[in-house]
Enzyme design. Structure first.
Site, PDB file in Angstrom:
ATOM      1  N   ARG A  20      -6.330   5.933   3.606  1.00  0.00           N
ATOM      2  CA  ARG A  20      -5.897   4.753   2.871  1.00  0.00           C
ATOM      3  C   ARG A  20      -6.976   4.349   1.856  1.00  0.00           C
ATOM      4  O   ARG A  20      -8.183   4.501   2.138  1.00  0.00           O
ATOM      5  CB  ARG A  20      -5.715   3.636   3.895  1.00  0.00           C
ATOM      6  CG  ARG A  20      -5.206   2.321   3.362  1.00  0.00           C
ATOM      7  CD  ARG A  20      -3.774   2.383   3.023  1.00  0.00           C
ATOM      8  NE  ARG A  20      -3.173   1.062   2.920  1.00  0.00           N
ATOM      9  CZ  ARG A  20      -2.024   0.839   2.288  1.00  0.00           C
ATOM     10  NH1 ARG A  20      -1.365   1.836   1.716  1.00  0.00           N
ATOM     11  NH2 ARG A  20      -1.515  -0.369   2.254  1.00  0.00           N
ATOM     12  N   THR A  76       6.846   5.305  -2.873  1.00  0.00           N
ATOM     13  CA  THR A  76       5.862   5.949  -2.023  1.00  0.00           C
ATOM     14  C   THR A  76       6.499   7.289  -1.767  1.00  0.00           C
ATOM     15  O   THR A  76       7.601   7.542  -2.232  1.00  0.00           O
ATOM     16  CB  THR A  76       5.713   5.118  -0.715  1.00  0.00           C
ATOM     17  OG1 THR A  76       5.053   3.913  -1.037  1.00  0.00           O
ATOM     18  CG2 THR A  76       4.933   5.826   0.368  1.00  0.00           C
ATOM     19  N   THR A 118       0.974   7.267  -1.066  1.00  0.00           N
ATOM     20  CA  THR A 118       1.502   6.308  -2.036  1.00  0.00           C
ATOM     21  C   THR A 118       0.496   5.906  -3.109  1.00  0.00           C
ATOM     22  O   THR A 118      -0.718   5.995  -2.903  1.00  0.00           O
ATOM     23  CB  THR A 118       1.973   5.031  -1.294  1.00  0.00           C
ATOM     24  OG1 THR A 118       2.665   4.186  -2.190  1.00  0.00           O
ATOM     25  CG2 THR A 118       0.815   4.268  -0.688  1.00  0.00           C
ATOM     26  N   ASN A 173       1.432   2.903  -4.128  1.00  0.00           N
ATOM     27  CA  ASN A 173       2.012   1.601  -3.832  1.00  0.00           C
ATOM     28  C   ASN A 173       3.259   1.393  -4.686  1.00  0.00           C
ATOM     29  O   ASN A 173       4.314   1.900  -4.355  1.00  0.00           O
ATOM     30  CB  ASN A 173       1.024   0.446  -3.985  1.00  0.00           C
ATOM     31  CG  ASN A 173       1.608  -0.838  -3.390  1.00  0.00           C
ATOM     32  OD1 ASN A 173       2.462  -0.756  -2.502  1.00  0.00           O
ATOM     33  ND2 ASN A 173       1.188  -1.986  -3.853  1.00  0.00           N
ATOM     34  N   ASP A 220      -1.371  -4.724  -1.464  1.00  0.00           N
ATOM     35  CA  ASP A 220      -1.023  -4.721  -0.032  1.00  0.00           C
ATOM     36  C   ASP A 220      -1.929  -5.649   0.780  1.00  0.00           C
ATOM     37  O   ASP A 220      -1.662  -5.911   1.957  1.00  0.00           O
ATOM     38  CB  ASP A 220      -1.072  -3.301   0.542  1.00  0.00           C
ATOM     39  CG  ASP A 220       0.270  -2.586   0.373  1.00  0.00           C
ATOM     40  OD1 ASP A 220       1.266  -3.260   0.071  1.00  0.00           O
ATOM     41  OD2 ASP A 220       0.311  -1.354   0.536  1.00  0.00           O
ATOM     42  N   SER A 260       2.624  -0.370   5.660  1.00  0.00           N
ATOM     43  CA  SER A 260       3.823  -0.223   6.501  1.00  0.00           C
ATOM     44  C   SER A 260       4.161   1.248   6.710  1.00  0.00           C
ATOM     45  O   SER A 260       5.175   1.565   7.339  1.00  0.00           O
ATOM     46  CB  SER A 260       5.026  -0.890   5.838  1.00  0.00           C
ATOM     47  OG  SER A 260       4.776  -2.245   5.617  1.00  0.00           O
ATOM     48  N   GLY A 269       9.435   3.117   0.952  1.00  0.00           N
ATOM     49  CA  GLY A 269      10.298   1.932   0.986  1.00  0.00           C
ATOM     50  C   GLY A 269       9.582   0.631   1.265  1.00  0.00           C
ATOM     51  O   GLY A 269      10.225  -0.347   1.636  1.00  0.00           O
ATOM     52  N   GLY A 270       8.237   0.613   1.110  1.00  0.00           N
ATOM     53  CA  GLY A 270       7.501  -0.637   1.317  1.00  0.00           C
ATOM     54  C   GLY A 270       7.794  -1.200   2.691  1.00  0.00           C
ATOM     55  O   GLY A 270       7.725  -0.488   3.699  1.00  0.00           O
TER      56      GLY A 270
HETATM   57  O1  DON Z   1       1.386   1.011   2.331  1.00  0.00           O
HETATM   58  C1  DON Z   1       2.430   0.400   2.151  1.00  0.00           C
HETATM   59  O2  DON Z   1       3.071  -0.103   3.046  1.00  0.00           O
HETATM   60  C2  DON Z   1       2.981   0.289   0.749  1.00  0.00           C
HETATM   61  N1  DON Z   1       1.919   0.458  -0.199  1.00  0.00           N
HETATM   62  C3  DON Z   1       4.042   1.306   0.588  1.00  0.00           C
HETATM   63  C4  DON Z   1       4.701   1.228  -0.747  1.00  0.00           C
HETATM   64  C5  DON Z   1       6.028   1.857  -0.768  1.00  0.00           C
HETATM   65  O3  DON Z   1       6.520   2.374   0.199  1.00  0.00           O
HETATM   66  C6  DON Z   1       6.766   1.774  -2.011  1.00  0.00           C
HETATM   67  N2  DON Z   1       7.934   2.619  -1.919  1.00  0.00           N
HETATM   68  N3  DON Z   1       9.026   2.638  -1.900  1.00  0.00           N
END
Ligand code: DON
Length: 556
Positions: free
Chosen positions: A92, A365, A383, A385, A407, A437, A457-458
């Site tokens: 990360r 992502t 990702t 982000n 984040d 996430s 998918g955040g």
């Molecule tokens: O780490 C995370 O949870 C976010 N940065 C993920 C971002 C993400 O999945 C965007 N995509 N659809």
């Protein structure tokens, strides 16, 4: 008429014969783009293992999937070896040394819109290259340069823009030009079928192939990233880059009936939240309720609501804050969380906690799943982000920088771009990792490999993984059908149930509304892009590549 019946019969016969004669799958790579899946699959065919394929697929995604594939972002790697050994690597991003708790606040203590999402100040220290190279160092078998070469070839020869990509590049091109002050590679106006070559990226990849980590973190590549990030308002330094280190962590493991799940521990919330949700629904017979029935959706949403409330309050980087992981995963605690669950009526999120925030559109992502012929399994979610990260494009190396700083919780209780709130546990500090996430997950059944799964998918990542596992295990779906199935999402706040557009019938929506769920068409959106591999009890391997994107499997 007769002729068309005959040709239909021929077609059917042909379809049957191709199905029965196709050899069983030995190994597979499922990712957001066919070129990246093939890059990994070709390494498997050459005798490389799943970890070698992870390296090839990661670098190839950087070239052909610039919206999220990256060397300038970060991710999580979860593995299970053929012998049953498991592990996870945290690569990360981290907050730069110059980052402060109030980085995105004005003098009155209010969050400045856009500061943590667009431009140089949104950029965290990239962890991707250090992470990928660490996987290779510990588990790889082929020379690093051979694994980067497919990506270099793709960058030099170019890849073909898909329809979805052309739309996406054009949708963001104004922002790209705004942030970068001129027309850069992805703002040129593409249409489906165009070829994109990226020679600067090929050169950066060659530098990494030749010098390893130093080729990225301590070279002209590092200087280009720092200069561009600073020129667009950032604080990233050469010192930040030089000091970055990925970290092996114990994966988060838990059981659900006769399954054993291996997922990502903090700084991702993925494993804990997935575990909490599965444990909360375990005492109920969800199979008999039926897939996406009002009853089963209601139960799952109530578990989701309670878990996301915990996420917001307790979770952050375990190197900086004490995360009460054991307590959060304790069975009695989770049973107590469901004590006020009612079969009849939704619990208002305000009664679980308080707040008032908005849902935002999906961003990007990427996840990929790999299985090699020996049975080594890899789940990776990585990702920038947001889509194309901070939109800061470093021309010398042909890539966008991440905007992972969003984040963090800029201010306790204020929503980030996914509408997620956080507390002190996820506040900004130098070298701290922002809460994620991302939920790359491997599932065992009766101690044998059963499922490799994950998604972008955040905030919807965790609920998409949750549903996909249940679709296969509880509802008996085959892998591709489990991926295709309509998805829904609840994240405690805002207190809305998000349904994929036009996938749920009026009766189901009415049934949920009657129980008190706030289901509104304006909150509907596509949820996740799951790429997964299933291994049946008899050893048959099947793949699921999400049709919501250009996702594709390459097998051998
Ligand atoms: O780490 C995370 O949870 C976010 N940065 C993920 C971002 C993400 O999945 C965007 N995509 N659809």
């Amino acid at each position: 008429m007769k002729k068309s019946i005959i040709s239909l019969l021929c077609l059917a016969l042909f379809a049957c014969s191709t199905k029965t004669t196709s050899p069983p799958i030995k190994g597979a790579v499922v990712s957001a783009r066919i070129e990246a899946s093939e890059a990994g699959r070709d390494i498997l065919k050459k005798g490389g293992n799943a970890y070698d394929a992870m390296v090839a697929t990661s670098f190839a995604l950087t070239v052909v999937y610039p919206v999220a594939g990256n060397i300038t972002g970060g991710g999580f790697f979860v593995y299970r070896s053929a012998e049953g050994e498991t592990g996870s690597l945290d690569y990360r991003e981290m907050a730069p040394l110059k980052a402060t708790k109030d980085l995105y606040l004005d003098d009155d203590g209010n969050v400045i819109p856009g500061k943590s999402t667009i431009g140089g100040l949104a950029v965290g220290i990239p962890g991707a290259v250090a992470g990928i190279l660490e996987v290779h160092r510990k588990l790889g078998s082929l020379p690093l340069a051979d694994l980067i070469q497919p990506a270099i070839d793709l960058a030099e020869k170019g890849y073909i823009v898909s329809e979805k990509q052309a739309k996406s590049y054009n949708r963001y091109s104004k922002q790209f030009t705004g942030v970068n002050g001129k027309v850069t590679l992805y703002a040129k106006g593409y249409k489906a079928g165009d070829r994109v070559k990226n020679i600067p990226l090929a050169n950066a990849l060659k530098e990494i192939a030749a010098k390893g980590n130093a080729g990225f973190y301590e070279s002209w590549v590092a200087e280009a990233m720092v200069n561009k990030t600073r020129a667009t308002g950032g604080i990233l330094s050469l010192e930040d880059l030089k000091a970055y280190l990925p970290k092996w962590r114990d994966p988060l493991t838990f059981s659900y009936k006769d399954l054993n799940l291996i997922s990502m521990a903090p700084p991702s919330s993925g494993g804990i939240c997935l575990g909490q949700m599965m444990k909360m629904i375990e005492p109920y017979d969800i199979k008999s309720m039926g897939h996406n029935s009002v009853e089963s959706m209601h139960l799952m949403v109530e578990a989701e609501r309670r878990s996301y409330a915990d996420r917001s309050h307790f979770l952050g980087d375990p190197d900086f804050v004490a995360v009460p992981q054991d307590h959060l995963m304790d069975e009695n605690y989770l049973l107590s969380r469901m004590e006020n669950y009612s079969k009849e009526a939704a619990t208002a999120s305000a009664d679980v906690s308080h707040g008032d925030i908005i849902v935002v559109e999906s961003d990007e992502t990427t996840h990929f799943s790999i299985l090699d012929a020996k049975g080594n399994a890899v789940a990776v979610t990585t990702t920038l982000n947001g889509a194309y990260g901070s939109k800061v494009f470093v021309e010398e190396i042909g890539v966008f920088m991440n905007n992972e700083m969003d984040d963090f919780s800029s201010k306790p209780g204020e929503p980030n771009m996914f509408g997620l709130t956080g507390s002190e546990a996820n506040s900004i500090a130098p070298k701290k990792r922002m809460l994620s996430s991302m939920t790359p997950t491997i599932v065992e059944k009766d101690n044998k490999l059963y499922l490799i799964v994950g998604t972008p998918g955040g905030s919807t990542i965790i609920t998409s993984v949750f549903q996909t596992i249940l679709n296969v295990y509880e509802h008996g779906m085959e892998m591709q059908a489990a991926v295709n199935a309509p998805r829904f999402h609840h994240q405690w706040l805002p207190d809305n149930l998000v349904l994929e557009p036009e996938k749920f019938d009026a009766k189901t929506i009415e049934g949920l509304q009657k129980k008190g769920h706030s289901v509104e068409a304006k909150y509907s959106k596509i949820i996740g892009k799951v790429d997964a591999i299933h291994i049946s009890e008899s050893g048959t391997i099947s793949v699921g590549a999400d049709p919501r994107g250009d996702d594709a499997a390459a097998t051998h």
